[in-house]
Design a protein around this motif. Structure first.
Motif, mmCIF file in Angstrom:
data_model
loop_
_atom_site.group_PDB
_atom_site.id
_atom_site.type_symbol
_atom_site.label_atom_id
_atom_site.label_comp_id
_atom_site.label_asym_id
_atom_site.label_seq_id
_atom_site.Cartn_x
_atom_site.Cartn_y
_atom_site.Cartn_z
ATOM 1 N N GLY A 103 36.565 45.833 43.577
ATOM 2 C CA GLY A 103 35.986 47.582 44.130
ATOM 3 C C GLY A 103 36.594 48.321 42.818
ATOM 4 N N LEU A 104 35.410 49.214 41.868
ATOM 5 C CA LEU A 104 35.357 50.590 40.781
ATOM 6 C C LEU A 104 34.957 51.915 41.795
ATOM 7 C CD1 LEU A 104 32.313 48.392 39.257
ATOM 8 C CD2 LEU A 104 35.035 48.761 39.229
ATOM 9 N N PHE A 105 34.903 52.171 42.343
ATOM 10 C CA PHE A 105 34.049 54.194 42.287
ATOM 11 C C PHE A 105 33.657 53.630 43.801
ATOM 12 C CE2 PHE A 105 34.943 53.702 38.156
ATOM 13 C CZ PHE A 105 35.685 55.242 38.243
ATOM 14 N N ALA A 106 33.262 54.660 44.697
ATOM 15 C CA ALA A 106 33.065 55.115 45.970
ATOM 16 C C ALA A 106 32.735 56.982 46.207
ATOM 17 C CB ALA A 106 33.772 54.432 47.232
ATOM 18 N N ASN A 107 32.214 56.963 47.001
ATOM 19 C CA ASN A 107 31.432 58.255 47.346
ATOM 20 C C ASN A 107 32.026 58.755 48.870
ATOM 21 O OD1 ASN A 107 30.154 60.940 47.499
ATOM 22 N ND2 ASN A 107 31.503 61.001 46.498
ATOM 23 N N SER B 287 25.983 61.615 49.479
ATOM 24 C CA SER B 287 27.029 60.641 48.534
ATOM 25 C C SER B 287 26.510 60.290 47.382
ATOM 26 C CB SER B 287 27.633 59.300 49.313
ATOM 27 O OG SER B 287 27.213 59.012 50.644
ATOM 28 N N THR B 288 27.471 60.514 46.616
ATOM 29 C CA THR B 288 27.201 60.330 44.776
ATOM 30 C C THR B 288 28.331 59.514 44.191
ATOM 31 O OG1 THR B 288 25.933 62.789 45.042
ATOM 32 C CG2 THR B 288 26.431 61.907 42.897
ATOM 33 N N ILE B 289 27.722 58.886 43.677
ATOM 34 C CA ILE B 289 28.702 58.100 43.103
ATOM 35 C C ILE B 289 27.961 58.623 41.413
ATOM 36 C CG2 ILE B 289 29.809 56.115 41.513
ATOM 37 C CD1 ILE B 289 29.287 54.229 44.149
ATOM 38 N N ALA B 290 28.907 59.220 40.669
ATOM 39 C CA ALA B 290 28.274 59.772 38.888
ATOM 40 C C ALA B 290 28.946 59.362 37.293
ATOM 41 C CB ALA B 290 28.902 61.242 39.403
ATOM 42 N N ASN B 291 28.258 59.629 36.830
ATOM 43 C CA ASN B 291 28.410 59.271 35.487
ATOM 44 C C ASN B 291 28.874 57.709 35.680
ATOM 45 O OD1 ASN B 291 28.322 60.405 32.540
ATOM 46 N ND2 ASN B 291 29.878 61.492 33.070
ATOM 47 N N PHE B 292 29.684 56.927 35.928
ATOM 48 C CA PHE B 292 30.213 55.795 36.059
ATOM 49 C C PHE B 292 29.064 55.002 34.424
ATOM 50 C CE2 PHE B 292 30.070 51.282 36.276
ATOM 51 C CZ PHE B 292 31.820 50.985 35.846
ATOM 52 N N ILE B 293 30.724 55.097 33.591
ATOM 53 C CA ILE B 293 29.874 54.250 32.255
ATOM 54 C C ILE B 293 30.745 53.095 32.158
ATOM 55 C CG2 ILE B 293 29.968 54.692 29.951
ATOM 56 C CD1 ILE B 293 29.855 57.779 29.869
ATOM 57 N N GLY C 286 37.632 63.347 53.858
ATOM 58 C CA GLY C 286 37.795 64.316 52.993
ATOM 59 C C GLY C 286 37.940 64.679 51.339
ATOM 60 N N THR C 287 37.258 63.541 51.031
ATOM 61 C CA THR C 287 37.484 63.661 49.341
ATOM 62 C C THR C 287 36.317 63.521 48.875
ATOM 63 O OG1 THR C 287 37.313 61.374 49.110
ATOM 64 C CG2 THR C 287 39.070 61.771 49.513
ATOM 65 N N THR C 288 36.083 64.350 47.513
ATOM 66 C CA THR C 288 34.276 64.026 46.320
ATOM 67 C C THR C 288 35.254 63.266 45.304
ATOM 68 O OG1 THR C 288 35.237 65.920 46.094
ATOM 69 C CG2 THR C 288 33.689 66.224 48.340
ATOM 70 N N GLY C 289 33.577 63.691 45.042
ATOM 71 C CA GLY C 289 33.669 62.825 43.140
ATOM 72 C C GLY C 289 33.812 61.592 43.445
ATOM 73 N N ASN C 290 34.219 61.105 42.702
ATOM 74 C CA ASN C 290 34.245 59.116 42.416
ATOM 75 C C ASN C 290 35.851 58.791 43.055
ATOM 76 O OD1 ASN C 290 31.741 59.346 41.028
ATOM 77 N ND2 ASN C 290 32.360 58.700 39.080
#
Length: 230
Positions: free
Chosen positions: A109-113, A124-130, A161-165
Protein backbone atom coordinates in the motif's frame (compact mmCIF):
# COMPACT_ATOMS: atom_id res chain seq x y z
CA UNK A 1 10.62 11.44 -61.28
CA UNK A 2 10.25 7.77 -62.16
CA UNK A 3 6.85 6.19 -62.77
CA UNK A 4 7.43 3.74 -59.88
CA UNK A 5 8.19 6.54 -57.46
CA UNK A 6 5.20 8.55 -58.65
CA UNK A 7 2.99 5.55 -58.01
CA UNK A 8 4.55 5.02 -54.59
CA UNK A 9 4.06 8.68 -53.72
CA UNK A 10 0.47 8.85 -54.98
CA UNK A 11 -0.73 5.54 -53.51
CA UNK A 12 1.39 4.49 -50.55
CA UNK A 13 2.15 7.91 -49.10
CA UNK A 14 -1.57 8.58 -48.45
CA UNK A 15 -1.84 5.10 -46.92
CA UNK A 16 1.06 5.91 -44.62
CA UNK A 17 -0.53 9.20 -43.60
CA UNK A 18 -3.86 7.50 -42.92
CA UNK A 19 -2.09 4.89 -40.78
CA UNK A 20 -0.28 7.60 -38.83
CA UNK A 21 -3.53 9.53 -38.41
CA UNK A 22 -5.31 6.43 -37.17
CA UNK A 23 -2.54 5.78 -34.69
CA UNK A 24 -2.74 9.37 -33.45
CA UNK A 25 -6.51 9.06 -33.17
CA UNK A 26 -6.10 5.88 -31.12
CA UNK A 27 -3.78 7.77 -28.79
CA UNK A 28 -6.45 10.45 -28.37
CA UNK A 29 -8.98 7.82 -27.23
CA UNK A 30 -7.64 7.87 -23.70
CA UNK A 31 -10.55 6.36 -21.74
CA UNK A 32 -10.20 2.73 -20.64
CA UNK A 33 -13.48 0.84 -20.29
CA UNK A 34 -13.46 -2.36 -18.28
CA UNK A 35 -16.29 -3.52 -20.51
CA UNK A 36 -18.55 -5.18 -17.97
CA UNK A 37 -16.07 -7.97 -17.18
CA UNK A 38 -15.36 -8.94 -13.58
CA UNK A 39 -12.16 -7.07 -12.73
CA UNK A 40 -10.01 -8.89 -10.17
CA UNK A 41 -9.24 -7.71 -6.65
CA UNK A 42 -5.68 -9.06 -6.30
CA UNK A 43 -2.36 -8.27 -7.99
CA UNK A 44 -2.50 -11.56 -9.89
CA UNK A 45 -5.99 -10.85 -11.24
CA UNK A 46 -5.79 -7.07 -11.74
CA UNK A 47 -6.90 -5.70 -15.12
CA UNK A 48 -3.96 -4.23 -17.06
CA UNK A 49 -5.14 -0.93 -18.49
CA UNK A 50 -4.55 -1.03 -22.24
CA UNK A 51 -4.38 1.89 -24.61
CA UNK A 52 -2.01 4.14 -26.49
CA UNK A 53 0.02 6.38 -24.22
CA UNK A 54 -1.70 8.59 -21.65
CA UNK A 55 -4.86 7.30 -19.98
CA UNK A 56 -7.21 10.05 -18.84
CA UNK A 57 -9.93 7.95 -17.23
CA UNK A 58 -11.03 4.46 -16.25
CA UNK A 59 -14.71 3.53 -16.42
CA UNK A 60 -16.45 0.46 -15.08
CA UNK A 61 -19.15 -0.97 -12.86
CA UNK A 62 -18.63 -1.97 -9.24
CA UNK A 63 -20.65 -4.71 -7.60
CA UNK A 64 -21.47 -4.57 -3.90
CA UNK A 65 -21.18 -7.23 -1.21
CA UNK A 66 -18.01 -9.29 -0.79
CA UNK A 67 -16.68 -8.78 -4.33
CA UNK A 68 -16.62 -5.03 -4.33
CA UNK A 69 -13.17 -3.90 -5.47
CA UNK A 70 -11.82 -3.38 -8.99
CA UNK A 71 -8.02 -3.34 -9.26
CA UNK A 72 -6.21 -1.92 -12.31
CA UNK A 73 -2.56 -2.00 -13.39
CA UNK A 74 -1.30 1.34 -14.70
CA UNK A 75 2.13 2.69 -15.61
CA UNK A 76 3.55 5.69 -13.74
CA UNK A 77 6.71 7.60 -14.58
CA UNK A 78 9.26 8.68 -11.97
CA UNK A 79 9.03 12.40 -11.26
CA UNK A 80 5.62 12.82 -12.94
CA UNK A 81 2.79 13.74 -10.57
CA UNK A 82 -0.10 11.28 -10.51
CA UNK A 83 -3.64 11.84 -9.33
CA UNK A 84 -6.88 9.86 -9.41
CA UNK A 85 -10.30 11.26 -8.56
CA UNK A 86 -14.00 10.45 -8.69
CA UNK A 87 -14.96 14.12 -8.16
CA UNK A 88 -14.52 15.24 -11.78
CA UNK A 89 -17.28 13.21 -13.48
CA UNK A 90 -20.84 13.91 -14.54
CA UNK A 91 -24.00 12.57 -12.91
CA UNK A 92 -23.80 9.34 -14.93
CA UNK A 93 -20.98 8.07 -12.72
CA UNK A 94 -20.00 7.71 -9.05
CA UNK A 95 -23.45 7.86 -7.48
CA UNK A 96 -22.16 5.95 -4.46
CA UNK A 97 -19.57 6.33 -1.67
CA UNK A 98 -16.23 5.60 -3.37
CA UNK A 99 -12.78 4.82 -1.92
CA UNK A 100 -9.48 4.79 -3.86
CA UNK A 101 -6.34 2.81 -2.99
CA UNK A 102 -2.89 2.93 -4.63
CA UNK A 103 -0.36 0.07 -4.40
CA UNK A 104 3.19 -0.35 -5.71
CA UNK A 105 4.40 -3.07 -8.08
CA UNK A 106 4.76 -5.55 -5.23
CA UNK A 107 1.23 -4.91 -3.97
CA UNK A 108 2.29 -2.85 -0.95
CA UNK A 109 0.00 0.00 0.00
CA UNK A 110 1.05 3.57 -0.77
CA UNK A 111 -1.92 5.91 -0.31
CA UNK A 112 -5.69 5.81 0.05
CA UNK A 113 -8.53 8.31 0.17
CA UNK A 114 -12.14 8.00 1.25
CA UNK A 115 -13.47 11.57 1.25
CA UNK A 116 -12.01 14.44 -0.76
CA UNK A 117 -11.85 17.30 1.74
CA UNK A 118 -11.84 19.98 -0.96
CA UNK A 119 -15.11 18.83 -2.53
CA UNK A 120 -16.88 17.32 0.46
CA UNK A 121 -19.41 14.56 0.09
CA UNK A 122 -18.54 10.93 -0.51
CA UNK A 123 -16.15 11.14 -3.47
CA UNK A 124 -12.44 10.36 -3.37
CA UNK A 125 -9.12 11.77 -4.60
CA UNK A 126 -5.53 10.57 -4.39
CA UNK A 127 -3.66 13.76 -5.23
CA UNK A 128 -0.15 14.69 -6.35
CA UNK A 129 1.65 11.41 -5.76
CA UNK A 130 5.11 11.66 -7.36
CA UNK A 131 6.63 8.20 -7.87
CA UNK A 132 10.38 7.80 -7.45
CA UNK A 133 10.45 4.68 -9.65
CA UNK A 134 8.91 4.20 -13.10
CA UNK A 135 6.87 1.06 -13.56
CA UNK A 136 3.60 -0.68 -12.80
CA UNK A 137 1.35 0.50 -9.99
CA UNK A 138 -2.08 -0.74 -8.97
CA UNK A 139 -5.15 1.45 -8.46
CA UNK A 140 -8.24 0.08 -6.74
CA UNK A 141 -11.74 1.53 -6.43
CA UNK A 142 -14.13 0.17 -3.81
CA UNK A 143 -17.27 1.07 -1.96
CA UNK A 144 -16.88 2.51 1.54
CA UNK A 145 -16.28 -0.11 4.23
CA UNK A 146 -14.41 -2.59 2.01
CA UNK A 147 -10.75 -2.58 3.04
CA UNK A 148 -7.52 -4.20 1.76
CA UNK A 149 -5.62 -6.59 4.04
CA UNK A 150 -2.32 -8.42 4.08
CA UNK A 151 -2.54 -11.78 5.80
CA UNK A 152 -5.62 -10.56 7.66
CA UNK A 153 -4.02 -7.33 8.91
CA UNK A 154 -5.21 -3.96 7.62
CA UNK A 155 -2.88 -2.31 5.12
CA UNK A 156 -4.23 1.18 5.83
CA UNK A 157 -5.48 2.84 9.02
CA UNK A 158 -9.17 3.63 9.36
CA UNK A 159 -10.21 6.14 6.71
CA UNK A 160 -13.35 7.20 8.57
CA UNK A 161 -13.42 10.97 8.85
CA UNK A 162 -10.07 11.43 7.07
CA UNK A 163 -9.28 13.59 4.05
CA UNK A 164 -6.25 13.88 1.78
CA UNK A 165 -3.75 11.14 1.00
CA UNK A 166 -3.67 8.60 3.84
CA UNK A 167 -0.42 6.60 3.93
CA UNK A 168 -0.34 2.85 4.48
CA UNK A 169 0.48 1.45 7.91
CA UNK A 170 4.21 1.23 8.57
CA UNK A 171 5.47 -2.29 7.90
CA UNK A 172 2.24 -3.45 6.24
CA UNK A 173 2.70 -6.36 3.85
CA UNK A 174 1.47 -6.72 0.27
CA UNK A 175 -2.18 -7.06 -0.67
CA UNK A 176 -3.54 -10.59 -0.10
CA UNK A 177 -7.28 -9.93 0.18
CA UNK A 178 -10.13 -7.66 1.25
CA UNK A 179 -12.09 -7.45 4.48
CA UNK A 180 -15.75 -6.82 5.30
CA UNK A 181 -18.60 -6.08 2.88
CA UNK A 182 -20.10 -2.93 1.40
CA UNK A 183 -23.52 -1.91 0.21
CA UNK A 184 -22.02 0.67 -2.15
CA UNK A 185 -22.00 -0.11 -5.89
CA UNK A 186 -22.67 1.35 -9.32
CA UNK A 187 -21.05 2.78 -12.43
CA UNK A 188 -17.81 4.68 -11.84
CA UNK A 189 -15.34 6.89 -13.63
CA UNK A 190 -11.87 7.57 -12.23
CA UNK A 191 -10.28 10.64 -13.83
CA UNK A 192 -6.49 10.33 -13.99
CA UNK A 193 -3.47 12.56 -14.52
CA UNK A 194 0.07 11.31 -15.02
CA UNK A 195 -0.98 7.73 -15.86
CA UNK A 196 -0.14 5.66 -18.91
CA UNK A 197 -1.37 2.37 -20.27
CA UNK A 198 0.19 -0.70 -18.70
CA UNK A 199 -0.24 -2.57 -22.00
CA UNK A 200 -0.05 -0.80 -25.41
CA UNK A 201 -2.84 -1.70 -27.82
CA UNK A 202 -1.48 -4.05 -30.52
CA UNK A 203 -3.49 -2.25 -33.18
CA UNK A 204 -1.89 1.07 -32.33
CA UNK A 205 1.59 -0.42 -32.54
CA UNK A 206 0.81 -1.93 -35.96
CA UNK A 207 -0.54 1.38 -37.28
CA UNK A 208 2.46 3.32 -36.05
CA UNK A 209 4.77 0.68 -37.52
CA UNK A 210 3.03 0.87 -40.89
CA UNK A 211 3.25 4.64 -40.97
CA UNK A 212 6.90 4.75 -39.95
CA UNK A 213 7.79 1.95 -42.35
CA UNK A 214 6.19 3.69 -45.30
CA UNK A 215 7.80 6.99 -44.36
CA UNK A 216 11.16 5.25 -44.13
CA UNK A 217 10.76 3.80 -47.63
CA UNK A 218 9.96 7.26 -48.96
CA UNK A 219 13.06 8.75 -47.34
CA UNK A 220 15.28 5.98 -48.68
CA UNK A 221 13.79 6.40 -52.15
CA UNK A 222 14.43 10.14 -52.12
CA UNK A 223 17.97 9.58 -50.86
CA UNK A 224 18.84 7.10 -53.63
CA UNK A 225 21.15 8.63 -56.26
CA UNK A 226 19.79 9.06 -59.76
CA UNK A 227 20.93 6.50 -62.32
CA UNK A 228 23.69 7.72 -64.65
CA UNK A 229 23.53 6.62 -68.27
CA UNK A 230 26.81 5.40 -69.63
Amino acid sequence: MSTRFKRFKNIWLPVAMLALGAATSAQAAAVYNEGGSDVGELITTAAPVSGAGTIDAIRGTLGGGVDAADLFAIYLTAGTAFSATTTASGFTYNAFDTVLFLFDAAGKGLFANDDDGDFGGSQSTIANFIPSVSGLYYLAITGAGYTPVSGGAGIFPSLLGTTGNVAANAGAGPLTGWNSVTSEFGDYEIVLTGAQAAVPEPGSLLLVGAALGAAGLIRRRKAAPAAVNA
